[in-house]
Design an enzyme around this catalytic site. Structure first.
Site, mmCIF file in Angstrom:
data_model
loop_
_atom_site.group_PDB
_atom_site.id
_atom_site.type_symbol
_atom_site.label_atom_id
_atom_site.label_comp_id
_atom_site.label_asym_id
_atom_site.label_seq_id
_atom_site.Cartn_x
_atom_site.Cartn_y
_atom_site.Cartn_z
ATOM 1 N N LYS A 222 44.604 43.596 47.183
ATOM 2 C CA LYS A 222 45.361 42.828 48.184
ATOM 3 C C LYS A 222 46.613 43.602 48.560
ATOM 4 O O LYS A 222 47.291 44.168 47.676
ATOM 5 C CB LYS A 222 45.714 41.465 47.576
ATOM 6 C CG LYS A 222 46.414 40.496 48.511
ATOM 7 C CD LYS A 222 46.652 39.171 47.791
ATOM 8 C CE LYS A 222 47.302 38.124 48.669
ATOM 9 N NZ LYS A 222 47.519 36.844 47.959
ATOM 10 N N SER B 71 45.781 32.918 50.495
ATOM 11 C CA SER B 71 46.145 34.091 51.261
ATOM 12 C C SER B 71 45.344 35.349 50.900
ATOM 13 O O SER B 71 45.389 36.332 51.645
ATOM 14 C CB SER B 71 47.636 34.380 51.064
ATOM 15 O OG SER B 71 47.903 34.713 49.721
ATOM 16 N N SER C 167 46.089 31.000 46.048
ATOM 17 C CA SER C 167 45.625 32.100 46.905
ATOM 18 C C SER C 167 44.506 32.972 46.347
ATOM 19 O O SER C 167 43.939 33.766 47.086
ATOM 20 C CB SER C 167 46.792 32.993 47.284
ATOM 21 O OG SER C 167 47.472 32.414 48.363
HETATM 22 N N1 GLN Z 1 48.612 28.405 50.429
HETATM 23 C C1 GLN Z 1 49.765 28.425 49.592
HETATM 24 C C2 GLN Z 1 50.990 28.777 50.395
HETATM 25 O O1 GLN Z 1 50.866 28.928 51.556
HETATM 26 C C3 GLN Z 1 49.562 29.345 48.429
HETATM 27 C C4 GLN Z 1 49.731 30.763 48.786
HETATM 28 C C5 GLN Z 1 49.577 31.661 47.596
HETATM 29 O O2 GLN Z 1 49.069 31.276 46.556
HETATM 30 N N2 GLN Z 1 50.077 32.874 47.750
HETATM 31 O O3 GLN Z 1 52.045 28.907 49.897
#
Ligand code: GLN
Length: 481
Positions: free
Chosen positions: A75, A150, A174
């Site tokens: 990532k 994400s 994420s």
């Molecule tokens: N969807 C969550 C957010 O927008 C988690 C994102 C993540 O785990 N990086 O914060």
């Protein structure tokens, strides 16, 4: 058997046994990226020459290790020395880190071959990968749908078999949410299990790196390499990690927080129930557990995470990293223009929310209160784990949604995280394994454990995967022709 059909563990064994060369394996996955990724958009950068060079070194016996020759995707919020690390943001468009994330370095030290960097929501803020400043990533099961986020690029790369293993990061879901939506296995380790050094910080008290792969077994292989104390991350732990899976859940007590799940859509409830019954069929028992404060988790998360983000992202001001607005007459204007142009809408929203909840007069009402919710949540989990060994939950309220469906409604998007954020607030590990599809799209069973109990989580996931084949199913979209 095609190379992409082999699991990460099988690939490592085949390369070690010289049934296939590391170069052939790397070439094969590079070829799949070449053929598929124009459509899918999972990768932000691919390193063909660099990858082949690493593979050649493995074949020449110059590099050995537990992952020797295994291609991996990373990532793009983890620092890779000499290779761009953008975080999906314009503000880091040309940032080339002078150092490597410990997680990446550990993979490489065991002979893994870096294929490239995967797309993500800008600074990992989002649940669909649509917040990337660069490109849309499509779900390999249905290219009109999001892969989740994400870590959507990493999940799509594994689902489309463009990489057998990928790293993601999980601050509020994420790794787990995109794993569920793409039908792959994803592990968010206990906070502290894997070093965060070189992971670009979003919310430091929640962030954790973990693997996305095709099975619990492959996640275990990766965790074995990733886990451990790192003097460069003072929150990393030396808690021993003993690998070794047992596909035996007989006698395990699995807690289900039924009262929290009453709103689940009927199809999602059905596949969750079926997944629980698979484990019952293997000899586990289900117990009803109460997590009375779980309904406060989402609100607390969307205070704590932006608060930490607003502080972490203060460093992007055009002085040291990446993008700088060139036309400013003075330093303050330079800061303002750099940030106004460099950050996207969601990141700005988080910075504003975070600054607000930390400001004098609001701190007690929001930030402090959210921290208290965090404490009671941890107590809820501790009480639940008095009655059970692991907790089962769905991962997402729905299957993958359409691209554009939620992107104009932040609150709707935040609701995608309803089942995932509590673990991050409590620091607990969670494993997602593919469960039965709904309408032809993947779903994921979430298995939650006590802190540092990953071996039990992974064993339970492994047992589930010995009795089901959902993790072996993969998309064969028409664009693959
Ligand atoms: N969807 C969550 C957010 O927008 C988690 C994102 C993540 O785990 N990086 O914060």
């Amino acid at each position: 058997m095609r190379i992409e059909d082999l699991s990460a563990s099988e690939l490592v064994d085949s390369i070690a046994a010289r049934q296939v060369s590391a170069l052939e394996v790397t070439d094969h996955f590079l070829g799949r990226i070449e053929a598929l990724d124009k459509e899918l958009g999972a990768f932000l950068s691919v390193f063909p020459d660099f990858a082949r060079e690493q593979a050649r070194r493995v074949d020449a016996g110059q590099v050995t290790g537990r992952l020797a020759g295994l291609p991996v995707a990373i990532k793009d919020n983890m620092c890779t020395v000499g290779q761009k690390t953008t975080c999906g943001s314009r503000i880091l468009e040309n940032f080339v880190p002078p150092y490597e994330a410990t997680a990446v370095a550990r993979l490489r030290a065991q002979g893994a071959v870096l294929l490239g960097k995967t797309n993500l929501d800008e600074f990992a803020m989002g649940s669909s990968t649509e917040n990337s400043a660069y490109q849309v990533t499509r779900n390999p099961w249905d290219p009109s749908r999001v892969p989740g986020g994400s870590s959507g690029g990493s999940a799509a790369a594994v689902a489309a078999r463009m990489a057998p293993l990928a790293l993601g990061s999980d601050t509020g879901g994420s790794i787990r949410q995109p794993a569920a939506l793409c039908g792959v296995t994803g592990l968010k380790p206990t906070y502290g299990r894997v070093s965060r050094y070189g992971l670009v910080a979003f919310a430091s008290s929640l962030d954790q790196i973990g693997p996305l792969a095709r099975s619990a077994q492959d996640c275990a292989l990766a965790l074995d390499v990733l886990a451990g104390l790192d003097p460069r991350d003072t929150t990393s732990s030396d808690a021993p990690y003993v690998s070794g899976l047992q596909a035996d859940v007989r006698g395990l007590k699995l807690g289900v927080p039924r009262s929290f799940l009453s709103d689940l859509a009927p199809d999602m409830a059905r596949v969750f129930e079926e997944a629980c019954q698979v484990l019952v069929g293997l000899g586990a028992t289900l117990v009803d557990v109460q997590l009375p404060n779980l309904s406060g988790a989402l609100a607390a998360y969307y205070i704590v995470a932006p608060a930490e983000a607003s502080s972490n992202l203060a460093r992007y001001d055009g002085t040291r990293y990446g993008f700088r607005a060139a036309d400013a007459p003075d330093v303050l204007t330079m800061f303002k223009r750099t940030r106004a142009r460099g950050f996207g809408a969601e990141v700005k929203r988080r910075i504003m929310i975070g600054t607000y909840v930390l400001s004098a007069g609001y701190y007690d009402a929001y930030y402090l209160k959210a921290q208290k919710v965090r404490t009671v949540l941890s107590r809820d989990f501790a009480a639940a784990f008095e009655q059970c060994d692991l907790i089962l939950m769905p991962t997402t309220p729905s299957t993958a949604f359409k691209i554009g469906e939620k992107s104009s409604d932040p609150l709707e998007m935040y609701l995608s995280d309803i089942y995932t954020v509590a673990l991050n607030l409590a620091g607990l590990p969670g494993l997602v394994v593919p469960s039965a599809p709904v309408g032809g799209l993947p779903t994921g069973l979430q298995i939650i454990g006590r802190a540092f109990d990953e071996p039990r989580l992974l064993s339970c996931g492994h047992a589930f995967q010995t009795a089901t084949d959902f993790h072996q199913r993969h998309p064969e979209p028409s664009y693959q022709s």
